[in-house]
Enzyme design. Structure first.
Site, mmCIF file in Angstrom:
data_model
loop_
_atom_site.group_PDB
_atom_site.id
_atom_site.type_symbol
_atom_site.label_atom_id
_atom_site.label_comp_id
_atom_site.label_asym_id
_atom_site.label_seq_id
_atom_site.Cartn_x
_atom_site.Cartn_y
_atom_site.Cartn_z
ATOM 1 N N ASP A 116 0.881 -1.168 0.000
ATOM 2 C CA ASP A 116 0.000 0.000 0.000
ATOM 3 C C ASP A 116 0.918 1.217 0.000
ATOM 4 O O ASP A 116 1.420 1.612 1.045
ATOM 5 C CB ASP A 116 -0.905 -0.012 1.239
ATOM 6 N N ASP A 131 -2.678 1.249 6.904
ATOM 7 C CA ASP A 131 -1.843 0.970 5.724
ATOM 8 C C ASP A 131 -1.381 -0.489 5.722
ATOM 9 O O ASP A 131 -1.272 -1.114 4.671
ATOM 10 C CB ASP A 131 -0.610 1.883 5.712
ATOM 11 N N GLU A 134 -1.072 -1.285 -4.895
ATOM 12 C CA GLU A 134 -2.297 -0.512 -5.133
ATOM 13 C C GLU A 134 -2.073 0.411 -6.322
ATOM 14 O O GLU A 134 -1.083 1.144 -6.385
ATOM 15 C CB GLU A 134 -2.658 0.319 -3.902
#
Length: 188
Positions: free
Chosen positions: A7, A141, A68
């Protein structure tokens, strides 16, 4: 299958490793955050993220890296930092020949919670449940990185079949549209 989920972020870059196959219980292998000081120079922050991701790759040896996909936000500065951290993760994986998959936030949310509009708390709760953890990983996160890895494990088989079908179709189309002289001597 062992997947490192990333992330991306400049201040906190979530990382999480999940192992398993679609349709079977998954196992969290590791979870954490690579942190950089907000007041440090950009180049130094990117090097710190690279070192952190390299350590995760060395320690956990994933077969895939799921990152991501950066999407448009209102804050251009935030998007740039996220994109830069994302590029570092992709570079680290590519340098080692590890395949990289990009997943959008809504794709990940839908895969993990069933809704592409789920909030961070819902994602954290489902990651906790799916990986049979005592509590949600903190910060968010870290939970998001695990969600990325879970999403990839669950979507990889279907994605692979889709790519194979597209390749077969392209091959069949090329044969069907090739001039007769190109096909001379080929057996079908």
């Amino acid at each position: 299958m062992r997947v490192l989920g990333v992330d991306p972020g400049l201040t906190r870059c979530g990382v999480g490793v999940v192992e398993g196959v679609a349709g079977r219980p998954l196992t969290m292998v590791g979870v954490g955050v690579v942190r950089t000081p907000a007041d440090a120079e950009l180049g130094h922050r990117l090097v710190a993220i690279e070192r952190g991701i390299e350590q995760w790759l060395d320690e956990y040896r994933p077969e895939y890296v799921a990152v991501e996909r950066v999407f448009s936000q209102h804050n251009v500065r935030t998007v740039m930092g996220t994109a830069q951290a994302s590029a570092v993760a992709m570079l680290c994986a590519a340098r080692r020949g590890i395949p990289v998959a990009l997943h959008t936030p809504s794709e990940v949310k839908a895969a993990v919670t069933g809704s592409g509009r789920a909030d961070k708390a819902q994602v954290g709760a489902m990651v906790t449940r799916l990986l049979r953890l005592a509590e949600p990983p903190k910060p968010a996160d870290a939970a998001d990185a695990l969600a990325l890895a879970i999403c990839h494990i669950w979507r990889a088989p279907a994605h692979s079949r889709l790519q194979q079908a597209v390749a077969r179709h392209a091959s069949a189309t090329a044969l069907a549209t090739a001039p007769a002289s190109a096909l001379k001597g080929r057996t079908r």
